[in-house]
Enzyme design. Sequence first.
Site, PDB file in Angstrom:
ATOM      1  N   ASP A 184       0.839  -1.204   0.000  1.00  0.00           N
ATOM      2  CA  ASP A 184       0.000   0.000   0.000  1.00  0.00           C
ATOM      3  C   ASP A 184       0.876   1.257   0.000  1.00  0.00           C
ATOM      4  OD1 ASP A 184      -2.293   1.603   0.143  1.00  0.00           O
ATOM      5  OD2 ASP A 184      -2.208   1.667   2.328  1.00  0.00           O
ATOM      6  N   ARG A 229      -9.840   9.872 -13.094  1.00  0.00           N
ATOM      7  CA  ARG A 229      -9.327  10.010 -11.729  1.00  0.00           C
ATOM      8  C   ARG A 229      -8.589   8.760 -11.251  1.00  0.00           C
ATOM      9  NH1 ARG A 229     -13.838  10.782  -7.687  1.00  0.00           N
ATOM     10  NH2 ARG A 229     -12.110  10.769  -6.221  1.00  0.00           N
ATOM     11  N   LYS A 230      -8.634   7.689 -12.065  1.00  0.00           N
ATOM     12  CA  LYS A 230      -8.064   6.418 -11.617  1.00  0.00           C
ATOM     13  C   LYS A 230      -6.622   6.209 -12.085  1.00  0.00           C
ATOM     14  CE  LYS A 230     -12.579   4.104 -11.750  1.00  0.00           C
ATOM     15  NZ  LYS A 230     -13.416   3.123 -12.458  1.00  0.00           N
TER      16      LYS A 230
END
Lengths: 264, 264
Positions: A184, A229-230
């Site tokens: 992450d 936006r991805k």
Amino acid sequence: MIRTGVQQMARGLCQIMRREISKGNFNNNIRQQMTPRGTLQFPWSSINSVRTMAVLPWPFAFQPRDFSLPNTSWGSDMRRLYEHYNSQCEVETDDGEKKWGVWRRLPSYNRSLKYATGGVYLSKIIQSKARLFTRNIREQGAAFEYVVFVNKQEQKCVCVFQAGHLLEGPPGHVHGGAIATMIDTVTGTHATYLSGPVMTANLNINYRSPIPLGSTVLLTCSLDKKEGRKTFVSCQVTNTDSSKLHTEATGLFLSITMGHLLGG
Amino acid sequence: MIRTGVQQMARGLCQIMRREISKGNFNNNIRQQMTPRGTLQFPWSSINSVRTMAVLPWPFAFQPRDFSLPNTSWGSDMRRLYEHYNSQCEVETDDGEKKWGVWRRLPSYNRSLKYATGGVYLSKIIQSKARLFTRNIREQGAAFEYVVFVNKQEQKCVCVFQAGHLLEGPPGHVHGGAIATMIDTVTGTHATYLSGPVMTANLNINYRSPIPLGSTVLLTCSLDKKEGRKTFVSCQVTNTDSSKLHTEATGLFLSITMGHLLGG
């Protein structure tokens, strides 16, 4: 309501800070601080002194520790790989001048935006004691030792990670959650580098072979695609010579403004 | 090669321990200790005294701290939900006798199988200092405060989780990796409860809304299906009254024997 001068001043500083955040002038991920062009600076260097006072414990601003620099807990693999990438961050031209190389080392702190919690209610105790999850252990070498390098040219990113004894999951091996945490962190850092402020929307992680506690591994991230936006990033966790695959993952990140997070 | 009596004895104890592990008599996940029928016992009660000596620091065996019991750092939400489920772990019959209820509280330790690293080489320092990732912080309330309850009848599992100030990711919110860590822990515990020893093969996590630092959330897990060695579990992370969804995930777990992990 009567306020003392100090209270008023502190409130003013926080307002300035929040205005800057709402304008998107800050990296929301707080993992690293970069200018819009992706060139690296000392994280506070682009912020004027008033804002620095708002960010750092007032009234005494200090230099926070950069956790991405070598320390005595680093083993030979960690040091060797650090030197390998760090030596490519600055190169010398034929004229003897120094210039940026293809890689950039990203500094890393245990917290950056001390007052940037805006719309979120936090108790004063939590607010004052909060620390970035991956940098919350004082003992060097006990938990996450890592350094991230990014390569703008190739749109890739590597992280050298040494897993300390406090990260155990299955006996003698690194916890799946600790591996997810590094994935992450590194995929999020890479997405931020490519797209500006983002939030993690999805992580899909395949665990292939366990990582022995105390060992050093490489996380290598690359951009898959960008759609509105991805930002889609993929990541592989391997041993130091990349001959063994430990984990592979994909991450989907959504671009946001700080307003999204602050609820404003 | 000459060995002292103490060395020989210690070696013998370790061999006994490893034999038990290779026979699959131990829960490899080390998250909890259960008998094959899923009834809960004090983690060492099914192990005879020789094996206990091999597991606990020799020659003085002690009672390890059970981190799933309430402590002074627990807030009102955490205590209320603990009481809610804990009160259903033991019920009184009409005859005034006590019997197991539908829920079981699972004890939680900071390490269980001290010597179960078998084929994995670990330095003596790492071996002696290793701690379970989710229980590695001494300060109560600073990091992961959680308790897991399982319901055999409904094949579900809940975890009450209070996120401490050392788990920060985005300012004022819990790190995505800390959430992934809890999901791995709870889904893995549930899979172990249903299928015996397992390893995480895949985690697919969708982050819907950030979790404020210091708040208490519920993780609810259920079995999706079992196919041969595979156990599929899904998990939802919500606020305490389940009105807000923070995160949802699926986990795939592979049944293993300890031999898989020990490389034997």
